[in-house]
Design a protein around this motif. Structure first.
Motif, PDB file in Angstrom:
ATOM      1  N   ARG A 315       0.835  -1.202   0.000  1.00  0.00           N
ATOM      2  CA  ARG A 315       0.000   0.000   0.000  1.00  0.00           C
ATOM      3  C   ARG A 315       0.871   1.254   0.000  1.00  0.00           C
ATOM      4  NH1 ARG A 315      -3.764  -2.707   4.523  1.00  0.00           N
ATOM      5  NH2 ARG A 315      -5.343  -3.640   3.154  1.00  0.00           N
ATOM      6  N   GLU A 316       1.953   1.240   0.783  1.00  0.00           N
ATOM      7  CA  GLU A 316       2.833   2.399   0.831  1.00  0.00           C
ATOM      8  C   GLU A 316       3.571   2.586  -0.489  1.00  0.00           C
ATOM      9  OE1 GLU A 316       5.424   2.452   4.199  1.00  0.00           O
ATOM     10  OE2 GLU A 316       3.796   2.876   5.605  1.00  0.00           O
ATOM     11  N   LEU A 317       3.903   1.489  -1.158  1.00  0.00           N
ATOM     12  CA  LEU A 317       4.542   1.586  -2.478  1.00  0.00           C
ATOM     13  C   LEU A 317       3.541   1.940  -3.572  1.00  0.00           C
ATOM     14  CD1 LEU A 317       6.941  -1.505  -2.353  1.00  0.00           C
ATOM     15  CD2 LEU A 317       7.601   0.908  -2.289  1.00  0.00           C
ATOM     16  N   LYS A 318       2.232   1.860  -3.235  1.00  0.00           N
ATOM     17  CA  LYS A 318       1.145   2.169  -4.166  1.00  0.00           C
ATOM     18  C   LYS A 318       1.252   1.329  -5.437  1.00  0.00           C
ATOM     19  CE  LYS A 318       0.534   6.797  -2.288  1.00  0.00           C
ATOM     20  NZ  LYS A 318       0.572   8.255  -2.521  1.00  0.00           N
ATOM     21  N   LEU A 319       1.438   0.031  -5.225  1.00  0.00           N
ATOM     22  CA  LEU A 319       1.464  -0.928  -6.330  1.00  0.00           C
ATOM     23  C   LEU A 319       0.186  -1.764  -6.288  1.00  0.00           C
ATOM     24  CD1 LEU A 319       5.160  -2.207  -6.102  1.00  0.00           C
ATOM     25  CD2 LEU A 319       4.179  -0.816  -7.944  1.00  0.00           C
ATOM     26  N   PRO A 320      -0.479  -1.956  -7.424  1.00  0.00           N
ATOM     27  CA  PRO A 320      -1.649  -2.843  -7.442  1.00  0.00           C
ATOM     28  C   PRO A 320      -1.210  -4.285  -7.213  1.00  0.00           C
ATOM     29  CG  PRO A 320      -1.061  -2.189  -9.679  1.00  0.00           C
ATOM     30  CD  PRO A 320      -0.172  -1.403  -8.749  1.00  0.00           C
ATOM     31  N   TYR A 321      -1.917  -4.987  -6.330  1.00  0.00           N
ATOM     32  CA  TYR A 321      -1.497  -6.347  -5.987  1.00  0.00           C
ATOM     33  C   TYR A 321      -2.703  -7.228  -5.723  1.00  0.00           C
ATOM     34  CZ  TYR A 321      -2.596  -5.387  -1.074  1.00  0.00           C
ATOM     35  OH  TYR A 321      -3.237  -5.098   0.100  1.00  0.00           O
ATOM     36  N   ARG A 322      -2.434  -8.517  -5.720  1.00  0.00           N
ATOM     37  CA  ARG A 322      -3.449  -9.485  -5.340  1.00  0.00           C
ATOM     38  C   ARG A 322      -2.792 -10.573  -4.502  1.00  0.00           C
ATOM     39  NH1 ARG A 322      -4.958 -13.215 -10.695  1.00  0.00           N
ATOM     40  NH2 ARG A 322      -2.849 -14.042 -11.045  1.00  0.00           N
ATOM     41  N   ILE A 323      -3.634 -11.339  -3.789  1.00  0.00           N
ATOM     42  CA  ILE A 323      -3.153 -12.439  -2.953  1.00  0.00           C
ATOM     43  C   ILE A 323      -3.808 -13.729  -3.428  1.00  0.00           C
ATOM     44  CG2 ILE A 323      -2.942 -13.345  -0.607  1.00  0.00           C
ATOM     45  CD1 ILE A 323      -3.285 -10.504   0.434  1.00  0.00           C
ATOM     46  N   LEU A 324      -2.989 -14.762  -3.578  1.00  0.00           N
ATOM     47  CA  LEU A 324      -3.474 -16.072  -4.003  1.00  0.00           C
ATOM     48  C   LEU A 324      -3.239 -17.093  -2.905  1.00  0.00           C
ATOM     49  CD1 LEU A 324      -1.932 -16.212  -7.602  1.00  0.00           C
ATOM     50  CD2 LEU A 324      -4.225 -15.455  -6.976  1.00  0.00           C
ATOM     51  N   ARG A 325      -4.221 -17.933  -2.647  1.00  0.00           N
ATOM     52  CA  ARG A 325      -4.025 -19.101  -1.790  1.00  0.00           C
ATOM     53  C   ARG A 325      -3.602 -20.251  -2.707  1.00  0.00           C
ATOM     54  NH1 ARG A 325      -8.947 -19.823   0.352  1.00  0.00           N
ATOM     55  NH2 ARG A 325      -8.580 -18.727   2.292  1.00  0.00           N
ATOM     56  N   LEU A 326      -2.391 -20.794  -2.454  1.00  0.00           N
ATOM     57  CA  LEU A 326      -1.859 -21.804  -3.353  1.00  0.00           C
ATOM     58  C   LEU A 326      -2.634 -23.110  -3.239  1.00  0.00           C
ATOM     59  CD1 LEU A 326       2.027 -21.427  -3.336  1.00  0.00           C
ATOM     60  CD2 LEU A 326       0.276 -20.107  -4.529  1.00  0.00           C
ATOM     61  N   CYS A 327      -2.870 -23.731  -4.393  1.00  0.00           N
ATOM     62  CA  CYS A 327      -3.540 -25.028  -4.424  1.00  0.00           C
ATOM     63  C   CYS A 327      -2.563 -26.133  -4.044  1.00  0.00           C
ATOM     64  CB  CYS A 327      -4.114 -25.295  -5.820  1.00  0.00           C
ATOM     65  SG  CYS A 327      -2.873 -25.603  -7.095  1.00  0.00           S
ATOM     66  N   GLY A 328      -3.073 -27.330  -3.821  1.00  0.00           N
ATOM     67  CA  GLY A 328      -2.234 -28.446  -3.379  1.00  0.00           C
ATOM     68  C   GLY A 328      -1.110 -28.769  -4.337  1.00  0.00           C
ATOM     69  N   GLY A 329      -1.361 -28.649  -5.648  1.00  0.00           N
ATOM     70  CA  GLY A 329      -0.339 -28.986  -6.624  1.00  0.00           C
ATOM     71  C   GLY A 329       0.761 -27.961  -6.739  1.00  0.00           C
ATOM     72  N   ASP A 330       0.543 -26.738  -6.246  1.00  0.00           N
ATOM     73  CA  ASP A 330       1.539 -25.671  -6.323  1.00  0.00           C
ATOM     74  C   ASP A 330       2.169 -25.367  -4.977  1.00  0.00           C
ATOM     75  OD1 ASP A 330       2.899 -23.870  -8.020  1.00  0.00           O
ATOM     76  OD2 ASP A 330       1.602 -22.208  -7.435  1.00  0.00           O
ATOM     77  N   LEU A 331       1.736 -26.064  -3.941  1.00  0.00           N
ATOM     78  CA  LEU A 331       2.212 -25.825  -2.579  1.00  0.00           C
ATOM     79  C   LEU A 331       3.632 -26.336  -2.411  1.00  0.00           C
ATOM     80  CD1 LEU A 331       0.993 -24.729   0.124  1.00  0.00           C
ATOM     81  CD2 LEU A 331       0.454 -27.112   0.684  1.00  0.00           C
ATOM     82  N   GLY A 332       4.485 -25.544  -1.742  1.00  0.00           N
ATOM     83  CA  GLY A 332       5.858 -25.952  -1.490  1.00  0.00           C
ATOM     84  C   GLY A 332       5.934 -27.195  -0.618  1.00  0.00           C
ATOM     85  N   PHE A 333       7.039 -27.920  -0.733  1.00  0.00           N
ATOM     86  CA  PHE A 333       7.234 -29.205  -0.066  1.00  0.00           C
ATOM     87  C   PHE A 333       7.004 -29.115   1.443  1.00  0.00           C
ATOM     88  CE2 PHE A 333       9.929 -32.456   1.942  1.00  0.00           C
ATOM     89  CZ  PHE A 333       9.600 -33.583   1.220  1.00  0.00           C
ATOM     90  N   ALA A 334       7.520 -28.062   2.080  1.00  0.00           N
ATOM     91  CA  ALA A 334       7.484 -27.974   3.542  1.00  0.00           C
ATOM     92  C   ALA A 334       6.268 -27.227   4.085  1.00  0.00           C
ATOM     93  CB  ALA A 334       8.757 -27.299   4.061  1.00  0.00           C
ATOM     94  N   ALA A 335       5.514 -26.553   3.223  1.00  0.00           N
ATOM     95  CA  ALA A 335       4.448 -25.665   3.683  1.00  0.00           C
ATOM     96  C   ALA A 335       3.137 -26.407   3.920  1.00  0.00           C
ATOM     97  CB  ALA A 335       4.224 -24.550   2.666  1.00  0.00           C
ATOM     98  N   ALA A 336       2.415 -25.961   4.949  1.00  0.00           N
ATOM     99  CA  ALA A 336       1.041 -26.423   5.168  1.00  0.00           C
ATOM    100  C   ALA A 336       0.052 -25.484   4.487  1.00  0.00           C
ATOM    101  CB  ALA A 336       0.737 -26.501   6.660  1.00  0.00           C
ATOM    102  N   LEU A 337       0.412 -24.196   4.421  1.00  0.00           N
ATOM    103  CA  LEU A 337      -0.448 -23.198   3.792  1.00  0.00           C
ATOM    104  C   LEU A 337       0.439 -22.062   3.295  1.00  0.00           C
ATOM    105  CD1 LEU A 337      -3.335 -22.092   3.192  1.00  0.00           C
ATOM    106  CD2 LEU A 337      -3.262 -21.012   5.449  1.00  0.00           C
ATOM    107  N   THR A 338       0.214 -21.617   2.058  1.00  0.00           N
ATOM    108  CA  THR A 338       0.987 -20.513   1.482  1.00  0.00           C
ATOM    109  C   THR A 338       0.068 -19.542   0.770  1.00  0.00           C
ATOM    110  OG1 THR A 338       3.003 -21.842   1.170  1.00  0.00           O
ATOM    111  CG2 THR A 338       2.770 -19.877  -0.188  1.00  0.00           C
ATOM    112  N   TYR A 339       0.278 -18.262   1.039  1.00  0.00           N
ATOM    113  CA  TYR A 339      -0.353 -17.185   0.273  1.00  0.00           C
ATOM    114  C   TYR A 339       0.735 -16.502  -0.548  1.00  0.00           C
ATOM    115  CZ  TYR A 339      -4.800 -17.244   2.903  1.00  0.00           C
ATOM    116  OH  TYR A 339      -6.020 -17.600   3.442  1.00  0.00           O
TER     117      TYR A 339
END
Length: 424
Positions: A315-339
């Motif tokens: 917000r301070e950089l004033k860049l348009p952004y979005r957040i994605l919740r990663l699906c099971g096939g794209d989730l990193g090996f060690a992560a339980a949940l990734t945004y």
């Protein structure tokens, strides 16, 4: 690394949740349970053999004291056999434990129940979007053309010195890069994260501790001309999290919050096209990390706090952004949940990933043997969390492209105190 006790007690749940990763883990999980049963059986046999050996040793001592040397000598042969048996059982137990550990290292973390099903990044779920996409002038260009015209990043020179994916930042480009690093660190420390400077090479134990090894061995630069061999870090998460390896924290020491700036080194598979041009994919890049060590009951509250923290920076950089919740096939090996956070590049007309915030729950801490003492004085595994705050190349690309004008690149207002100039 998943805990064997959890696997044993929740076999069907583990298999079902790993299916979210498009993985049929039933045979692997059953092998873990079988190996653990064999290991526990060997441990019982060893314990019984050692107990019998100790009993006989005491009996032999008592017989000698009682002047019954002949009876004592007769028992010595049995005692010697028990020692030999215990050595054999100990060797079998160690081999079985190693076999079990090697198998556990191959099993990824089980996804959080909110992780959506899916195979690739196209199946990731958008959960938030903010910011206005700027309207650029008719002659707007992608960053790789702009930086060449302005002579602030030189990809050809980096290729000459090292190879593709190792750019040279020059003049105001170098200062803008440095300004971003300082700004990110200042934001993180103001939010309560303690800054640390960490080594840029790690040993094998550190790689295993955070889950890069053996899963990502092919993506890490490996220095083999030293003993023991070392790995160039793919992210500051690896050395910073390993600060806590083998630690037992008190309740009063939780949470632990760190931030670190490091260069990062990654061997990426070669490909072509706009998706990997310029700053979009590099072998060496700078990144500022935040990480937390949390009580299990507080980790998802902390996770949400990390998400809000990264939002505040964008917000301070004033860049348009979005957040994605990663699906099971794209989730990193060690992560339980990734945004994942992505900024929109107007000049490229696409989203660029600039941050991942992950909760690893006990997966890393089990490998690290990172524990805390609960209110009952018993040791319990911590939860670990990590986030980019932020990865610089694509943030820099987003600023260069979205802030471009017909007569140069405007500097985001929040960065001007760090750069000392408002335009390139």
């Amino acid at each position: 690394m998943l805990q064997v006790a959890f696997i044993r007690e929740h076999r069907d749940e583990v298999i079902e949740r790993l299916q979210q990763r498009n993985m049929d883990a039933s045979q692997m999980i059953d092998n873990v349970i079988t190996l653990d049963e064999q290991r526990r059986k060997l441990q019982t046999q060893l314990d019984n053999t050692l107990a019998e050996s100790n009993t006989i040793a005491k009996e032999i001592g008592n017989l000698y004291k009682s002047g019954k040397a002949s009876e004592a000598n007769a028992l010595k042969e049995k005692g010697a056999q028990l020692k030999e048996d215990s050595k054999g059982l100990e060797d079998q137990l160690n081999r079985k434990a190693e076999e079990l550990t090697e198998l556990l290292y191959q099993i990824p973390n089980i996804p959080h129940h909110t992780v959506p099903a899916g195979n690739t990044d196209e199946d990731n779920e958008e959960v938030f979007k903010e910011g206005d996409i700027p309207k650029l002038h008719a002659n707007a260009k992608p960053h790789w053309e702009l930086v060449k015209e302005l002579d602030i990043i030189d990809f050809e020179l980096g290729n000459k010195i090292t190879g593709a994916g190792f750019p040279v930042y020059k003049g105001k480009g170098a200062k803008l890069q440095r300004a971003l690093i300082a700004y990110f660190l200042d934001k993180n420390t103001a939010a309560g994260y303690n800054e640390v400077q960490v080594p840029h090479l790690v040993n094998e134990a550190s790689g295993f501790g955070t889950g890069q090894l053996p899963d990502k061995e092919g993506q890490m630069y490996h220095a083999t001309n030293v003993e023991p061999s070392l790995y160039l870090i793919p992210t500051g998460e690896v050395p910073a999290t390993n600060i806590y390896r083998d630690d037992i924290l008190s309740l009063s020491q939780l949470p632990q919050q760190l931030t670190t700036y490091t260069p990062c080194f990654r061997v990426e598979a070669g490909s072509y096209g706009a998706d990997v041009r310029g700053l979009n994919r590099l072998h060496q890049f700078d990144k500022v990390e935040i990480l937390r060590v949390e009580h299990p009951e507080q980790s998802y509250k902390a996770f949400e706090g990390m998400i809000e923290h990264v939002k505040d920076i964008l917000r301070e950089l004033k860049l348009p952004y979005r957040i994605l919740r990663l699906c099971g096939g794209d989730l990193g090996f060690a992560a339980a949940l990734t945004y994942d956070f992505e900024v929109f590049s107007t000049a490229q007309d696409r989203w660029l990933e600039i941050s991942s915030v992950s909760n690893f729950e006990t997966f890393q801490s089990n490998r690290l043997k990172l524990r805390f003492r609960n209110q009952d004085g018993k040791t319990q595994l911590c939860h670990t969390l990590n986030g980019s705050s932020l990865a610089l190349p694509r943030v820099l690309a987003g600023i260069i492209e979205n802030y471009q004008t017909e007569d140069g690149i405007q500097i985001p207002e929040v960065l001007i105190p760090y750069t000392g100039f408002d335009k390139i």
